[in-house]
Design a protein around this motif. Sequence first.
Motif, PDB file in Angstrom:
ATOM      1  N   ARG A  23     -87.057 -52.718  15.072  1.00 45.69           N
ATOM      2  CA  ARG A  23     -85.605 -52.557  15.212  1.00 45.69           C
ATOM      3  C   ARG A  23     -85.117 -51.449  14.289  1.00 45.69           C
ATOM      4  NH1 ARG A  23     -86.073 -56.912  11.791  1.00 45.69           N
ATOM      5  NH2 ARG A  23     -85.733 -58.637  13.235  1.00 45.69           N
ATOM      6  N   ALA A  24     -83.971 -50.889  14.616  1.00 42.71           N
ATOM      7  CA  ALA A  24     -83.338 -49.894  13.749  1.00 42.71           C
ATOM      8  C   ALA A  24     -82.703 -50.584  12.550  1.00 42.71           C
ATOM      9  CB  ALA A  24     -82.266 -49.143  14.536  1.00 42.71           C
ATOM     10  N   ILE A  25     -82.523 -49.844  11.465  1.00 44.64           N
ATOM     11  CA  ILE A  25     -81.885 -50.429  10.279  1.00 44.64           C
ATOM     12  C   ILE A  25     -80.483 -50.918  10.620  1.00 44.64           C
ATOM     13  CG2 ILE A  25     -81.091 -49.988   7.923  1.00 44.64           C
ATOM     14  CD1 ILE A  25     -83.230 -47.898   7.631  1.00 44.64           C
ATOM     15  N   ALA A  26     -79.765 -50.177  11.451  1.00 43.57           N
ATOM     16  CA  ALA A  26     -78.395 -50.561  11.803  1.00 43.57           C
ATOM     17  C   ALA A  26     -78.336 -51.883  12.553  1.00 43.57           C
ATOM     18  CB  ALA A  26     -77.735 -49.466  12.636  1.00 43.57           C
ATOM     19  N   ALA A  27     -79.476 -52.322  13.115  1.00 48.76           N
ATOM     20  CA  ALA A  27     -79.524 -53.594  13.838  1.00 48.76           C
ATOM     21  C   ALA A  27     -79.995 -54.745  12.957  1.00 48.76           C
ATOM     22  CB  ALA A  27     -80.440 -53.476  15.053  1.00 48.76           C
ATOM     23  N   MET A  28     -80.236 -54.495  11.675  1.00 46.20           N
ATOM     24  CA  MET A  28     -80.719 -55.558  10.790  1.00 46.20           C
ATOM     25  C   MET A  28     -79.668 -56.654  10.656  1.00 46.20           C
ATOM     26  SD  MET A  28     -83.807 -55.126   9.768  1.00 46.20           S
ATOM     27  CE  MET A  28     -83.771 -56.463   8.591  1.00 46.20           C
ATOM     28  N   PRO A  29     -80.076 -57.923  10.781  1.00 45.59           N
ATOM     29  CA  PRO A  29     -79.133 -59.028  10.588  1.00 45.59           C
ATOM     30  C   PRO A  29     -78.660 -59.100   9.134  1.00 45.59           C
ATOM     31  CG  PRO A  29     -81.109 -59.751  11.760  1.00 45.59           C
ATOM     32  CD  PRO A  29     -81.398 -58.383  11.222  1.00 45.59           C
ATOM     33  N   ASN A  59     -86.210 -47.199  17.643  1.00 44.79           N
ATOM     34  CA  ASN A  59     -86.247 -48.619  18.022  1.00 44.79           C
ATOM     35  C   ASN A  59     -84.871 -49.132  18.426  1.00 44.79           C
ATOM     36  OD1 ASN A  59     -88.904 -49.377  17.965  1.00 44.79           O
ATOM     37  ND2 ASN A  59     -88.899 -49.970  15.815  1.00 44.79           N
ATOM     38  N   ALA A  60     -84.258 -48.479  19.389  1.00 42.35           N
ATOM     39  CA  ALA A  60     -82.844 -48.720  19.681  1.00 42.35           C
ATOM     40  C   ALA A  60     -82.591 -49.873  20.640  1.00 42.35           C
ATOM     41  CB  ALA A  60     -82.219 -47.438  20.248  1.00 42.35           C
ATOM     42  N   ARG A  61     -83.638 -50.501  21.169  1.00 39.50           N
ATOM     43  CA  ARG A  61     -83.402 -51.524  22.187  1.00 39.50           C
ATOM     44  C   ARG A  61     -82.505 -52.654  21.680  1.00 39.50           C
ATOM     45  NH1 ARG A  61     -87.742 -55.766  24.497  1.00 39.50           N
ATOM     46  NH2 ARG A  61     -86.289 -57.325  23.781  1.00 39.50           N
TER      47      ARG A  61
END
Length: 372
Positions: A23-29, A59-61
């Motif tokens: 995953r992208a860092i921006a998608a981290m919970p 990893n933008a999915r």
Amino acid sequence: MRAVGIILAGGNSPKMRELTQRRAIAAMPVAGSYRAIDFALSNMSNSHIQKVAVLTQYNARSLNEHLNSSKWWDFGRKQGGLYVFTPTITADNGYWYRGTADAICQNLDFLKKCHEPYVIITSGDAVYKMDYNKVLEYHIEKKADVTVVCKRRNPNDDASRFGILKMDETMRIEEFEEKPMLASSDMISTGIYIIRRRLLIDLIEHCAEEERHDFVTDILIRYKKLKRMYAYEIKDYWSNISTVEAYYETNMDFLKPEVRNYFFKEDPEVYSKVSDLPPAKYNPGSIVKNSLVASGSIINGTVENSVLFKKTFVGNNCVIKNSVILNDVYLGDNTYIENCIVESRDTIRANTRHVGANGVKVVVEKNERYAL
């Protein structure tokens, strides 16, 4: 609308180790129920920035799925809206984004079609609340070409993670070093910038002509003596999560009442995509102390000083201390977890022990499921 927003959410950091392999860092919970990008999007919405572009790549999915409906951040409107741009192969360009300036360059048509006079650029990997209008008013008052939002560095923070600023008494930037090994100042850049739209287009086009691709190095640092660049200091909470240690500490910060109240109870709100899950369930015999437990979780054991994300199952006689358990994790009976980050969609076998003895341990079991 006085400004258009750009959120740079395509990067990756090897310092996140296993956490960004899928995953992208921006998608981290973050904080039980949010994603990192929710904070930047909420700030844009609360600042009445109605047109926002999110530039994704690595990893933008998972990130794209999170952004598939703009209504959660109030961008579902006739004018403006939320735009998600990924690298596109064209007759003129066959590259992925080669840097932050190149990411903007490949989507320059978006800026050229806008009518707003200013652009707010921010990253998608920071946790904070901000009214961008206050920075914009400061930018106009100073007659600045570029305004860089900065914050005083915590003495424990690694200076090599940040851009280091030096200003004069009027807050005009005199020196700007990108990730130096030794900091010459305690003021760091937060990665939030305001710049006139026409000026940004000119600078980006000039960078492209010279095959330069980084916004900080090839624009801010290169032009710091030629353009009027000012710093705007913030004193409220701000944290960048681009390392495992910083990510862990940021989540642990939400166990502090003052941080929790600042984000959860004080206006303006932080918005996120809502999951239709039941409340957390605490079965007889469970013990929970000073922890965040998200919806959909079932607790049978002991949880202390930890953050548990959505759909976490804690088995009988489990003990979790000082840990971050990401979404949809199954912890078997008699498991002991301390000073760890457990990856999403993991199944931790019963009767196992994981302890981060010298720092934070990232737990990824071999029987893991796909992490989002």
